[in-house]
Each structure stands twice: as structure tokens, then as C-alpha cells.
Design a protein around this motif. Structure first.
Motif, PDB file in Angstrom:
ATOM      1  N   ALA A   1       0.840  -1.199   0.000  1.00 46.23           N
ATOM      2  CA  ALA A   1       0.000   0.000   0.000  1.00 46.23           C
ATOM      3  C   ALA A   1       0.876   1.251   0.000  1.00 46.23           C
ATOM      4  O   ALA A   1       1.875   1.320   0.717  1.00 46.23           O
ATOM      5  N   ARG A   2       0.512   2.223  -0.812  1.00 49.09           N
ATOM      6  CA  ARG A   2       1.300   3.463  -0.879  1.00 49.09           C
ATOM      7  C   ARG A   2       1.217   4.231   0.425  1.00 49.09           C
ATOM      8  O   ARG A   2       2.188   4.855   0.851  1.00 49.09           O
ATOM      9  N   ASP A   3       0.063   4.182   1.053  1.00 50.06           N
ATOM     10  CA  ASP A   3      -0.140   4.878   2.320  1.00 50.06           C
ATOM     11  C   ASP A   3       0.012   3.876   3.456  1.00 50.06           C
ATOM     12  O   ASP A   3      -0.826   2.998   3.631  1.00 50.06           O
ATOM     13  N   PRO A   4       1.096   3.939   4.244  1.00 50.36           N
ATOM     14  CA  PRO A   4       1.314   2.969   5.326  1.00 50.36           C
ATOM     15  C   PRO A   4       0.157   2.895   6.316  1.00 50.36           C
ATOM     16  O   PRO A   4      -0.081   1.850   6.924  1.00 50.36           O
ATOM     17  N   SER A   5      -0.580   3.970   6.473  1.00 45.88           N
ATOM     18  CA  SER A   5      -1.699   3.967   7.426  1.00 45.88           C
ATOM     19  C   SER A   5      -2.846   3.081   6.969  1.00 45.88           C
ATOM     20  O   SER A   5      -3.745   2.766   7.757  1.00 45.88           O
ATOM     21  N   ARG A   6      -2.824   2.689   5.691  1.00 42.76           N
ATOM     22  CA  ARG A   6      -3.893   1.836   5.160  1.00 42.76           C
ATOM     23  C   ARG A   6      -3.500   0.360   5.126  1.00 42.76           C
ATOM     24  O   ARG A   6      -4.257  -0.478   4.650  1.00 42.76           O
ATOM     25  N   ARG A   7      -2.312   0.023   5.625  1.00 43.46           N
ATOM     26  CA  ARG A   7      -1.901  -1.379   5.663  1.00 43.46           C
ATOM     27  C   ARG A   7      -2.770  -2.157   6.643  1.00 43.46           C
ATOM     28  O   ARG A   7      -3.164  -1.645   7.688  1.00 43.46           O
TER      29      ARG A   7
ATOM     30  N   ARG B   1      -6.163  -2.948  12.866  1.00 42.44           N
ATOM     31  CA  ARG B   1      -5.808  -3.197  11.455  1.00 42.44           C
ATOM     32  C   ARG B   1      -5.455  -4.653  11.232  1.00 42.44           C
ATOM     33  O   ARG B   1      -4.870  -5.004  10.211  1.00 42.44           O
TER      34      ARG B   1
END
Length: 211
Positions: free
Chosen positions: A81-87, A163
Motif C-alpha cells: 500500500a502506498r499509504d502505510p496507514s492503510r496497511r 488493522r
């Protein structure tokens, strides 16, 4: 299997594994795919990078006197994922840890998921004693193993508990639900297939049969 022998040379071939022994003390092991596909096809099918890992669980292995370690395969997206917060991550329940191509994991990795497939206690392939560790304790310590696997993912990838989810089929689905009921504030989701939503019935059956 193919077995060939000569005076000082033995060749054993099983599936993609070739073992060649040239003398009494030396052997060469070679692994080769029997069937290959074009790289362009491989890139579209294979979405996970796979790593074999050892995960510490809650109890002590009496044979080593050290923390018991669980075997697992960690499958991470080739395109993270480009955005680590969305892992996010999912733990397979159970029995996992098999050395096989997992199509479901490829789909999950393509969606950006980190997938952990552990061999919790009761799994085959690690001896009769390990396979019997959850005898008369179904829904007990192997569920704690799943929770420890979630803890491993949280620490390794700096993921908040919300998550990380669980997924499984049949008894694994029941284990996922039991784990979520134990730590509801630390499980993001549970995905079950052919599961056992009546946990009271599951527990009653365990108590009745001693499974």
C-alpha cells in the motif's frame, strides 16, 4: 518417484526435488519446477512474497526449556500500500502453515493485505506430540496461539490492533470468532466460511465429548 542406482551414485527424484548422492558423505539437493509459466503470467498470478517465520507463543516447550515457537508462512504484497496507514493484516485460522500455493492469499495480497498462515498447536507436520497439544482442548490454547500471531504482526509491521483481522473455515471459523470474543477491542474483523456461529453449542459439544 524415480530411483536410479549405480555402484557409487544414487539419484532420487520426487516431484520438483532432486537429491543426488555421489558418495557416502556428500549429497546435492536441487529444487526445480516441473512446470514453468511465462514471467508475464507469473507476475499477474503471484501477488505475494513469501517468508517462512517462527513466532513465539505463550508457553514453554518442555523439550527445549524455551518459549514455544510456531511455524508460519508470512505472505506480503508484492505491491505494498502506498499509504502505510492503510496497511492491514489477516491471520489464517487454522490449520495453516502448509507449503503450498494459496490462491486465496494471492487475492488478499493483491488487495494489499499481509497474510499470515501459522501452524498453531494441533497442526500436522510437526510430530504426533505437537498435533495432540489441543486434544480435549479444542477452542482453547490454539486460539491463544492465534492471538499471539496477531501480536507478532502488530509488532513486526507497527500495525494498530484494529488493522488486524482473522479468517478461517469450519473449525478455524469458530476459532476466529472465539478469539474475537476474547479480545474484541484488538480485532478489526472476522471473516468466516462454513463457520460455527453458535459458540455456545460448540463449547457444549466440547464439554460433552471432551474433544
Amino acid at each position: 518417484a524415480i530411483i536410479e542406482s549405480a555402484s557409487r551414485r544414487t539419484r532420487l527424484e520426487v516431484d520438483a526435488l532432486t537429491i543426488e548422492r555421489t558418495d557416502a558423505s556428500h549429497a546435492t539437493i536441487r529444487v526445480e519446477p516441473r512446470v514453468t509459466v511465462p514471467s508475464s503470467v507469473d507476475e499477474r498470478i503471484v501477488q505475494c512474497d513469501v517468508e517462512r517465520v517462527q513466532i513465539p507463543t505463550f508457553d514453554v516447550d518442555p523439550h527445549t526449556g524455551r518459549t514455544r515457537m510456531l511455524h508460519a508462512y508470512l505472505q506480503t504484497p508484492r505491491v505494498p500500500a502506498r499509504d502505510p496507514s492503510r496497511r492491514f493484516a489477516l491471520v489464517e485460522a487454522f490449520y495453516g502453515g502448509e507449503n503450498r500455493f494459496d490462491g486465496n492469499a494471492q487475492v488478499l495480497c493483491a488487495a494489499g493485505a499481509i497474510v499470515l498462515s501459522p501452524s498453531v498447536r494441533g497442526s500436522a507436520g510437526f510430530g504426533a506430540e505437537f498435533a495432540a497439544l489441543n486434544d480435549h482442548d479444542l477452542g482453547g490454547d490454539e486460539v491463544v496461539d492465534l492471538i499471539e500471531c496477531g501480536r507478532y504482526l502488530a509488532q513486526r509491521f507497527s500495525l494498530p490492533p484494529r488493522r488486524i483481522g482473522l479468517f478461517g473455515a469450519s473449525t478455524g471459523a469458530a476459532a476466529s470468532l472465539i478469539a474475537a470474543s476474547e479480545i474484541p477491542d484488538k480485532i478489526a474483523c472476522v471473516v468466516t466460511r462454513g463457520g460455527r456461529p453458535d459458540l455456545a453449542g460448540v463449547v457444549a459439544a466440547i464439554l460433552r465429548t471432551g474433544a
